[in-house]
Scaffold this motif. Structure first.
Motif: not given
Length: 291
Positions: A53-58, A89-93, A98-99
């Motif tokens: 759930n942590d988009a920045q970490f991902l 799923g939104k965090a993963l997307a 961004k990556s």
């Protein structure tokens, strides 16, 4: 190649990691459990400890990878399951976009073509829709069948009542899948060069519940018949077993959708492709060893 695996060392993540490492690839495994770090590193992979759930970490973890395997945890916390899973799923997307990742394999499910009426599968439909909005990313939606391993939850029923049952009919067409077959398919897809999105069904075998009950019964030396429950009986049975209300309702809805054939429909229209190697008889032997 460098791959990042979401899903820790579960029934899919562990054989997938082992396969990719054995083929000489560099693998990073994302896990929310610090206790998993040693086991991941012993396999020869890198461990990244954090939340899906942590988009920045991902985003940080995805950077530099050639491809990502994306799966969302079932979020069986007991409430807001569809919303929580969709948000993961939104965090993963967001992290994928961004990556700069260009290649993704997403674990989805039969029935994910449908927007609702499919129980927990609805969240995967939502996530597929979110992923479809990503730019310059080639995604394979790996739509898996009904997990053989779901039947381990029926062990108490078999031992206490001598039956195998659910709210599917005994003649329901049931596309089944084994986690190791999913791992093999993921490994294949991660290494494919792709420029556009596509859907691949991963199914190990197709059986009716009646056929599967017979096969499992033979393996455990205990004759079994499939017993079809009404939706109400199925729901009440899960509740009496201590399953939270929302989960019980979602899985009863999924069973109804399987019974009515709507979850399987797109798979059937696609020609009912079966690629997996673990047939029902082989799974039944595994089941018997743990029974």
């Amino acid at each position: 190649m460098k791959f990042t695996i979401v899903g820790s060392l579960g029934n899919i993540g562990k054989p997938l990691t082992q396969k990719l490492i054995s083929e000489g690839h560099e693998v990073t495994v994302i896990t929310s459990s610090i206790e998993r770090q040693t086991e991941i590193e012993q396999l020869g992979a890198n461990a990244a400890i954090g939340s899906v759930n942590d988009a920045q970490f991902l985003e940080k973890t995805f950077k530099g990878a050639d491809a990502v395997f994306s799966m969302t945890p079932p979020n069986m916390g007991g409430s807001n399951i569809i919303i929580n899973t969709t948000n993961a799923g939104k965090a993963l997307a967001s992290a994928i976009q961004k990556s700069g990742i260009k290649r993704v394999v997403m674990l989805s499910s039969i029935g994910a073509d449908l927007p609702n009426g499919t129980g927990p599968i609805q969240a995967l439909h939502n996530i597929e829709s979110v992923f479809n909005e990503l730019k310059d990313v080639a995604i394979t939606y790996l739509r898996a069948g009904y997990f053989y391993t779901n039947f381990y939850a029926s062990v108490p029923m078999i031992k206490n009542m001598g039956i195998l049952g659910g709210n599917m009919q005994n003649t329901t067409l049931l596309p089944l899948v084994h986690p190791t077959d999913i791992a093999v398919a993921v490994a294949e897809e991660l290494q494919k060069i792709a420029t556009e999105n596509n859907i691949r069904y991963i199914i190990s075998d197709i059986k009716t519940p009646e056929e599967l009950a017979t096969i499992i019964g033979s393996a455990i030396n205990k004759p079994l018949l499939w017993t079809s429950f009404t939706d109400e009986q199925n729901l009440n049975g899960m509740l009496q077993a201590g399953v939270p209300v929302e989960i019980s309702e979602l899985y009863t809805e999924m069973g109804r959708a399987l019974r009515n054939g709507i979850i399987q429909n797109d798979f059937v229209l696609s020609g009912s492709p079966v690629y997996g190697s673990v047939k029902a008889e082989e799974f039944a032997k595994e089941f018997a060893n743990q029974f």
